[in-house]
Enzyme design. Structure first.
Site, PDB file in Angstrom:
ATOM      1  N   ASN A  89      -2.678   2.545  10.118  1.00  0.00           N
ATOM      2  CA  ASN A  89      -3.845   1.463  10.802  1.00  0.00           C
ATOM      3  C   ASN A  89      -3.241   0.895  12.077  1.00  0.00           C
ATOM      4  O   ASN A  89      -3.586  -0.156  12.405  1.00  0.00           O
ATOM      5  CB  ASN A  89      -4.186   0.339   9.731  1.00  0.00           C
ATOM      6  CG  ASN A  89      -2.773  -0.501   9.463  1.00  0.00           C
ATOM      7  OD1 ASN A  89      -1.803   0.037   9.763  1.00  0.00           O
ATOM      8  ND2 ASN A  89      -3.053  -1.253   8.276  1.00  0.00           N
ATOM      9  N   LYS A 140       2.049   1.104  15.811  1.00  0.00           N
ATOM     10  CA  LYS A 140       2.782   1.844  14.760  1.00  0.00           C
ATOM     11  C   LYS A 140       2.889   3.365  15.181  1.00  0.00           C
ATOM     12  O   LYS A 140       2.068   3.854  16.151  1.00  0.00           O
ATOM     13  CB  LYS A 140       1.841   1.766  13.464  1.00  0.00           C
ATOM     14  CG  LYS A 140       2.019   0.244  12.947  1.00  0.00           C
ATOM     15  CD  LYS A 140       1.474   0.353  11.377  1.00  0.00           C
ATOM     16  CE  LYS A 140       1.431  -1.115  10.906  1.00  0.00           C
ATOM     17  NZ  LYS A 140       0.723  -1.278   9.399  1.00  0.00           N
ATOM     18  N   HIS A 194       0.702  -3.717  13.646  1.00  0.00           N
ATOM     19  CA  HIS A 194       1.250  -4.580  12.604  1.00  0.00           C
ATOM     20  C   HIS A 194       0.841  -6.167  13.355  1.00  0.00           C
ATOM     21  O   HIS A 194       1.130  -6.103  14.655  1.00  0.00           O
ATOM     22  CB  HIS A 194       2.572  -4.438  12.078  1.00  0.00           C
ATOM     23  CG  HIS A 194       3.212  -5.825  11.649  1.00  0.00           C
ATOM     24  ND1 HIS A 194       2.918  -5.785  10.279  1.00  0.00           N
ATOM     25  CD2 HIS A 194       3.775  -6.856  12.313  1.00  0.00           C
ATOM     26  CE1 HIS A 194       3.416  -7.099  10.047  1.00  0.00           C
ATOM     27  NE2 HIS A 194       4.171  -7.785  11.020  1.00  0.00           N
ATOM     28  N   GLU A 197       9.847 -12.322  11.954  1.00  0.00           N
ATOM     29  CA  GLU A 197       9.658 -11.129  12.547  1.00  0.00           C
ATOM     30  C   GLU A 197       9.950 -10.803  13.990  1.00  0.00           C
ATOM     31  O   GLU A 197      10.377 -10.110  14.319  1.00  0.00           O
ATOM     32  CB  GLU A 197       8.181 -10.627  12.495  1.00  0.00           C
ATOM     33  CG  GLU A 197       7.935 -10.507  10.839  1.00  0.00           C
ATOM     34  CD  GLU A 197       6.312 -10.198  10.573  1.00  0.00           C
ATOM     35  OE1 GLU A 197       5.626 -10.218  11.517  1.00  0.00           O
ATOM     36  OE2 GLU A 197       5.910  -9.932   9.487  1.00  0.00           O
ATOM     37  N   TYR A 213       9.493  -4.701   5.719  1.00  0.00           N
ATOM     38  CA  TYR A 213       8.442  -4.908   4.969  1.00  0.00           C
ATOM     39  C   TYR A 213       8.986  -5.305   3.448  1.00  0.00           C
ATOM     40  O   TYR A 213       8.292  -4.986   2.345  1.00  0.00           O
ATOM     41  CB  TYR A 213       7.696  -3.392   4.652  1.00  0.00           C
ATOM     42  CG  TYR A 213       6.684  -3.369   5.784  1.00  0.00           C
ATOM     43  CD1 TYR A 213       5.595  -4.437   6.177  1.00  0.00           C
ATOM     44  CD2 TYR A 213       7.018  -2.417   6.908  1.00  0.00           C
ATOM     45  CE1 TYR A 213       4.729  -4.090   6.824  1.00  0.00           C
ATOM     46  CE2 TYR A 213       5.911  -2.282   7.832  1.00  0.00           C
ATOM     47  CZ  TYR A 213       4.684  -3.081   8.214  1.00  0.00           C
ATOM     48  OH  TYR A 213       3.885  -2.799   8.960  1.00  0.00           O
TER      49      TYR A 213
HETATM   50  N1  UDP Z   1      -0.808  -0.660   3.381  1.00  0.00           N
HETATM   51  C1  UDP Z   1      -0.944   0.634   2.680  1.00  0.00           C
HETATM   52  N2  UDP Z   1      -1.943   0.994   1.518  1.00  0.00           N
HETATM   53  C2  UDP Z   1      -2.306  -0.368   1.056  1.00  0.00           C
HETATM   54  C3  UDP Z   1      -2.155  -1.653   1.663  1.00  0.00           C
HETATM   55  C4  UDP Z   1      -1.388  -1.884   3.158  1.00  0.00           C
HETATM   56  O1  UDP Z   1      -0.590   1.548   3.289  1.00  0.00           O
HETATM   57  O2  UDP Z   1      -3.290  -0.021   0.136  1.00  0.00           O
HETATM   58  C5  UDP Z   1       0.094  -0.753   4.429  1.00  0.00           C
HETATM   59  C6  UDP Z   1      -0.830  -0.897   5.868  1.00  0.00           C
HETATM   60  O3  UDP Z   1      -0.261  -0.260   6.870  1.00  0.00           O
HETATM   61  C7  UDP Z   1      -0.694  -2.338   6.100  1.00  0.00           C
HETATM   62  C8  UDP Z   1       0.679  -2.639   5.496  1.00  0.00           C
HETATM   63  O4  UDP Z   1       0.686  -1.921   4.166  1.00  0.00           O
HETATM   64  O5  UDP Z   1      -0.904  -2.674   7.509  1.00  0.00           O
HETATM   65  C9  UDP Z   1       0.970  -4.247   5.138  1.00  0.00           C
HETATM   66  O6  UDP Z   1       0.054  -4.590   4.433  1.00  0.00           O
HETATM   67  P1  UDP Z   1      -0.738  -6.007   4.567  1.00  0.00           P
HETATM   68  O7  UDP Z   1      -1.512  -6.323   3.226  1.00  0.00           O
HETATM   69  O8  UDP Z   1       0.455  -7.071   4.999  1.00  0.00           O
HETATM   70  O9  UDP Z   1      -1.516  -5.859   5.746  1.00  0.00           O
HETATM   71  P2  UDP Z   1      -1.770  -6.154   7.231  1.00  0.00           P
HETATM   72  O10 UDP Z   1      -1.013  -7.737   7.526  1.00  0.00           O
HETATM   73  O11 UDP Z   1      -0.872  -5.260   8.060  1.00  0.00           O
HETATM   74  O12 UDP Z   1      -3.130  -6.431   7.641  1.00  0.00           O
END
Ligand code: UDP
Length: 141
Positions: A114, A11, A117, A128, A51
């Site tokens: 974070n 990211k 992805h 994807e 997304y």
């Molecule tokens: N995210 C965020 N705030 C939250 C939860 C998720 O900004 O409270 C963002 C974060 O970057 C995350 C992405 O949304 O990686 C997708 O969320 P998901 O639950 O699918 O997590 P991942 O699969 O990336 O661990």
């Protein structure tokens, strides 16, 4: 166990912080092959489409804004159990909860920034990978 392909994105935070090489080394050191790789600047539309499953979530707008804030590296990882293995290497979504030694524990600064992805299921991986790469751009080795 089956050989799988999964989509990984480094990211904008991790690209901006110069962690591309360190993160890709985690994948290779774990035995995953880089089957495809490119750096791109996502458009608003591309980020929203990627997304789409989160579009009703309160963090959707800020997530999209973050994902277009700078270039990302997208790669296809290939190997035995690649989908779950990549998720394990990534660590929990919130870096505060991520196990020590995971990518998010080491390179992420917040749940909203974070570092990586990774596809979370075979269905997501298929969608994807195809979202970013044509069949000809993915190379089994
Ligand atoms: N995210 C965020 N705030 C939250 C939860 C998720 O900004 O409270 C963002 C974060 O970057 C995350 C992405 O949304 O990686 C997708 O969320 P998901 O639950 O699918 O997590 P991942 O699969 O990336 O661990």
């Amino acid at each position: 166990m089956a050989v799988e392909r999964t989509l990984s994105i480094i990211k904008p935070d991790a690209v901006g912080d110069n962690h591309i090489g360190a993160i890709i080394a985690r994948f290779e050191d774990a035995g995953l092959k880089i089957a495809a790789l490119k750096m791109i600047q996502l458009t608003q539309k591309q980020a929203e489409g990627f997304y789409a499953e989160h579009k009703e979530r309160p963090f959707f707008a800020s997530l999209v804004e973050f994902m277009v804030s700078g270039p990302v590296c997208v790669q296809v990882l290939e190997g035995e159990n690649a989908i779950a293995l990549n998720r394990e290497l990534m660590g929990a979504t919130n870096p505060d909860d991520a196990a020590p030694g995971t990518i998010r524990a080491d390179f992420a600064t917040a749940v909203s920034a974070n570092a990586v992805h990774g596809s979370d299921s075979p269905e997501a991986a298929k969608r994807e990978v195809a979202y970013f790469f044509s069949a000809e751009e993915v190379h089994s080795r």
